[in-house]
Design an enzyme around this catalytic site. Structure first.
Site, PDB file in Angstrom:
ATOM      1  N   ASP A 145       6.909  -3.372  -9.548  1.00 20.89           N
ATOM      2  CA  ASP A 145       5.586  -3.153  -8.976  1.00 20.89           C
ATOM      3  C   ASP A 145       4.664  -4.282  -9.440  1.00 20.89           C
ATOM      4  OD1 ASP A 145       3.829  -0.500  -7.873  1.00 20.89           O
ATOM      5  OD2 ASP A 145       2.719  -1.999  -9.017  1.00 20.89           O
ATOM      6  N   ILE A 146       4.059  -5.002  -8.473  1.00 22.78           N
ATOM      7  CA  ILE A 146       3.151  -6.097  -8.811  1.00 22.78           C
ATOM      8  C   ILE A 146       1.914  -5.516  -9.495  1.00 22.78           C
ATOM      9  CG2 ILE A 146       1.730  -7.977  -7.912  1.00 22.78           C
ATOM     10  CD1 ILE A 146       3.688  -8.177  -5.575  1.00 22.78           C
ATOM     11  N   GLU A 180       3.382  -2.687  -2.666  1.00 25.02           N
ATOM     12  CA  GLU A 180       3.756  -3.779  -3.564  1.00 25.02           C
ATOM     13  C   GLU A 180       4.973  -3.430  -4.413  1.00 25.02           C
ATOM     14  OE1 GLU A 180       0.435  -1.456  -5.728  1.00 25.02           O
ATOM     15  OE2 GLU A 180       1.096  -1.900  -3.677  1.00 25.02           O
TER      16      GLU A 180
END
Length: 306
Positions: free
Chosen positions: A176-177, A219
């Site tokens: 996950d960004i 994301e």
């Protein structure tokens, strides 16, 4: 014509005159042409050149005829992966049906009109392109061009069964960004898309040669490490995390520093994809709770290389 320049065509025929004639017709339309003088040579050529798109094969050939060639080819490649057009000067009216029944996409009787030959070739390739586009729409993420959630789940439901049977290993990572919402809020969604695209490219560059990369939403991305245990997957993921941290992503609004939080879990033989992904999500939760920019093994303590 522009598409044709990247299309490889294999012509299998024991007659040199026939091969050269078909080659000349194909090269008029800028196709890349490879020749084989019988079915065995054609099989060897296909193995050496997996990017061949179209096989044009005669019926009567020594060692392995056109039917035998098509049957062996279809054991490895479907109609959607490789198009085949059969040719024959034999007067048997059933040949057309038999060629198609054995796996050919089309059949053409010799001698043929040049224009009909070109039409059959182009129609066959257009159909192949359409199938490819439909497959991509169904299985690739529309933005980043990595695999989508559906493809990943379908693929790994099958893989997990095989891995369990063979007592193999597999690790799964959920990435996950970090603070991606801030990127969208600060720079706009267009720049957010640029970040997602570049992030996906870096994932593919690092992992897609041997493993499976997919975007499962927003994301969040997932990587399946078939053949690796959780410790080996952790090493690769942490190396990726460190490279991402020190290499900003160039966007239309300037360079942006991006980090990623990751949870990784190892397959247990009684799990399905959802359960394995849920355990990786536990590791991801731990990574975020530990300050982000970290890789955590599910149900274990946060780990980070300094």
């Amino acid at each position: 014509m522009q598409r044709n320049q990247s299309v490889k065509v294999l012509v299998a025929d024991d007659s040199m005159v026939s091969r050269k004639f078909i080659r000349s017709l194909l090269e008029q339309h800028l196709f890349q042409v490879i020749e084989a003088d019988d079915g065995i040579a054609a099989l060897e050529t296909l193995n050496e050149n997996p990017d061949i798109t179209l096989l044009i094969t005669d019926y009567n050939m020594p060692r392995l005829d056109g039917f035998g060639l098509i049957i062996k080819v279809r054991e490895q490649k479907s109609r959607e992966e490789l198009a085949i057009i059969g040719l024959s000067s034999d007067g048997d009216e059933s040949l057309s049906a038999r060629f198609i029944k054995n796996g050919a996409n089309d059949f053409l009787q010799k001698p043929f009109v040049h224009e009909e030959f070109h039409c059959r070739v182009l129609t066959t390739l257009d159909a192949l392109d359409m199938v490819t586009r439909l497959w991509e729409q169904a299985n690739l993420d529309y933005l980043t061009n990595v695999f989508n959630r559906r493809y990943f789940f379908n693929l790994y439901e099958e893989k997990l069964n095989l891995i369990a049977q063979k007592k193999g290993v597999l690790a799964l990572a959920l990435l996950d960004i970090d603070f991606f919402k801030q990127v969208n809020d600060t720079y706009g969604h267009d720049v957010g898309d640029e970040v997602l695209i570049e992030f996906a490219k870096r994932l593919q560059h690092s992992f897609s040669q041997h493993f499976t990369v997919a975007r499962i939403g927003g994301e969040e991305f997932v990587v399946g490490f078939k053949g690796l245990n959780v410790e080996k997957a952790y090493t690769l993921l942490d190396r990726f995390r460190m490279q991402l941290e020190v290499t900003p992503i160039a966007t239309s609004k300037g360079s942006i520093d991006i980090t990623v939080s990751t949870g990784v879990s190892e397959f247990s033989c009684d799990e399905n994809v959802d359960e394995l992904l849920n355990r990786a999500d536990i590791g991801l939760y731990d990574a975020k709770a530990s300050g982000r920019n970290v890789v955590c093994i599910a149900e274990g303590k946060p780990q980070k290389t300094f």
